[in-house]
Enzyme design. Sequence first.
Site, PDB file in Angstrom:
ATOM      1  N   LYS A  11       0.835  -1.203   0.000  1.00 42.53           N
ATOM      2  CA  LYS A  11       0.000   0.000   0.000  1.00 42.53           C
ATOM      3  C   LYS A  11       0.878   1.266   0.000  1.00 42.53           C
ATOM      4  O   LYS A  11       2.095   1.182   0.216  1.00 42.53           O
ATOM      5  CB  LYS A  11      -0.914  -0.039   1.230  1.00 42.53           C
ATOM      6  N   TYR A  51     -12.280  -2.301  -2.968  1.00 39.07           N
ATOM      7  CA  TYR A  51     -12.801  -2.310  -1.598  1.00 39.07           C
ATOM      8  C   TYR A  51     -14.333  -2.226  -1.549  1.00 39.07           C
ATOM      9  O   TYR A  51     -14.888  -1.787  -0.547  1.00 39.07           O
ATOM     10  CB  TYR A  51     -12.161  -1.175  -0.794  1.00 39.07           C
ATOM     11  N   ASN A 114      -1.645   0.065   7.407  1.00 41.30           N
ATOM     12  CA  ASN A 114      -1.128  -1.269   7.723  1.00 41.30           C
ATOM     13  C   ASN A 114      -0.303  -1.921   6.602  1.00 41.30           C
ATOM     14  O   ASN A 114      -0.218  -3.138   6.502  1.00 41.30           O
ATOM     15  CB  ASN A 114      -2.245  -2.177   8.243  1.00 41.30           C
ATOM     16  N   HIS A 117      -1.774  -5.376   1.557  1.00 39.04           N
ATOM     17  CA  HIS A 117      -3.038  -6.086   1.351  1.00 39.04           C
ATOM     18  C   HIS A 117      -2.739  -7.476   0.818  1.00 39.04           C
ATOM     19  O   HIS A 117      -1.819  -7.649   0.017  1.00 39.04           O
ATOM     20  CB  HIS A 117      -3.898  -5.335   0.319  1.00 39.04           C
ATOM     21  N   GLU A 128      -9.799 -10.542  -7.320  1.00 37.92           N
ATOM     22  CA  GLU A 128      -8.817  -9.451  -7.230  1.00 37.92           C
ATOM     23  C   GLU A 128      -7.751  -9.578  -8.321  1.00 37.92           C
ATOM     24  O   GLU A 128      -7.358  -8.578  -8.922  1.00 37.92           O
ATOM     25  CB  GLU A 128      -8.191  -9.421  -5.836  1.00 37.92           C
TER      26      GLU A 128
HETATM   27  P1  IDP Z   1      -7.507  -6.987   5.720  1.00 38.67           P
HETATM   28  O1  IDP Z   1      -6.732  -5.972   4.928  1.00 38.67           O
HETATM   29  O2  IDP Z   1      -6.688  -7.578   6.833  1.00 38.67           O
HETATM   30  O3  IDP Z   1      -8.160  -8.042   4.864  1.00 38.67           O
HETATM   31  P2  IDP Z   1     -10.179  -5.815   6.033  1.00 38.67           P
HETATM   32  O4  IDP Z   1     -11.052  -6.014   7.229  1.00 38.67           O
HETATM   33  O5  IDP Z   1     -10.554  -6.496   4.759  1.00 38.67           O
HETATM   34  O6  IDP Z   1      -8.681  -6.199   6.479  1.00 38.67           O
HETATM   35  O7  IDP Z   1     -10.079  -4.245   5.783  1.00 38.67           O
HETATM   36  C1  IDP Z   1      -9.491  -3.738   4.609  1.00 38.67           C
HETATM   37  C2  IDP Z   1      -8.611  -2.576   4.963  1.00 38.67           C
HETATM   38  O8  IDP Z   1      -9.404  -1.510   5.454  1.00 38.67           O
HETATM   39  C3  IDP Z   1      -7.590  -2.843   6.080  1.00 38.67           C
HETATM   40  O9  IDP Z   1      -6.416  -3.484   5.647  1.00 38.67           O
HETATM   41  C4  IDP Z   1      -7.315  -1.418   6.543  1.00 38.67           C
HETATM   42  O10 IDP Z   1      -6.438  -0.739   5.618  1.00 38.67           O
HETATM   43  C5  IDP Z   1      -8.689  -0.767   6.422  1.00 38.67           C
HETATM   44  N1  IDP Z   1      -9.426  -0.827   7.689  1.00 38.67           N
HETATM   45  C6  IDP Z   1     -10.119  -1.875   8.197  1.00 38.67           C
HETATM   46  N2  IDP Z   1     -10.677  -1.570   9.383  1.00 38.67           N
HETATM   47  C7  IDP Z   1     -10.327  -0.284   9.633  1.00 38.67           C
HETATM   48  C8  IDP Z   1     -10.590   0.632  10.713  1.00 38.67           C
HETATM   49  O11 IDP Z   1     -11.267   0.312  11.687  1.00 38.67           O
HETATM   50  N3  IDP Z   1     -10.050   1.887  10.582  1.00 38.67           N
HETATM   51  C9  IDP Z   1      -9.301   2.266   9.519  1.00 38.67           C
HETATM   52  N4  IDP Z   1      -9.037   1.452   8.499  1.00 38.67           N
HETATM   53  C10 IDP Z   1      -9.531   0.198   8.543  1.00 38.67           C
HETATM   54 MG    MG Z   2      -9.705  -7.939   3.475  1.00 41.74          MG
END
Ligand code: IDP
Ligand code: MG
Length: 151
Positions: A11, A51, A114, A117, A128
């Site tokens: 990312k 997303y 984070n 992805h 994807e």
């Molecule tokens: P993942 O990336 O581990 O699969 P997902 O639940 O699919 O996690 O969420 C997608 C992305 O959305 C996360 O990697 C993160 O960048 C963002 N995200 C998820 N939950 C939050 C939140 O509570 N606050 C801010 N960003 C979030």
């Molecule tokens: Mg996810």
Amino acid sequence: MNAERTFVMIKPDGVQRRLIGKVLQRIEESGLKVVAMKFLRVSTKMAERHYEIHKGKPFYEGLIKYITSGPVVAMVVEGENAIENIRKMVGATDPKKAQPGTIRGDYAQHIGRNIIHASDGKETARKEIALWFKEDEIIDYSIDDEKWIYE
Ligand code: IDP
Ligand code: MG
């Protein structure tokens, strides 16, 4: 070997923090194989498609801004059990909960930044990969060390 493919993206924060090399090193050293890769700036339309499942959630708008804020490295990674292996390597969504030794556990602090992805299952991986890559951008090849990686 029953090869599986998954979609992985470094990312914008991963690129800005100069972590491309470190992330790629972990993927390569694990024995998984990169079969497609590109460096690009993600359009809002593309971010929204990627997303889609999170549309309506409180973090959605911020997530689209984040993913479109700078270039990313998108790739397809192949190997036995690649989808689950990469998810393990990536660690929990919230870096605060991610184990040390995982990419998020070692390099990230906040759920909204984070680093990486990775597809979360077979169906998501298929969707994807098709969204991010044309078929002829994915290269079918073998690396000569595979007999030392898979029995
Ligand atoms: P993942 O990336 O581990 O699969 P997902 O639940 O699919 O996690 O969420 C997608 C992305 O959305 C996360 O990697 C993160 O960048 C963002 N995200 C998820 N939950 C939050 C939140 O509570 N606050 C801010 N960003 C979030
Ligand atoms: Mg996810």
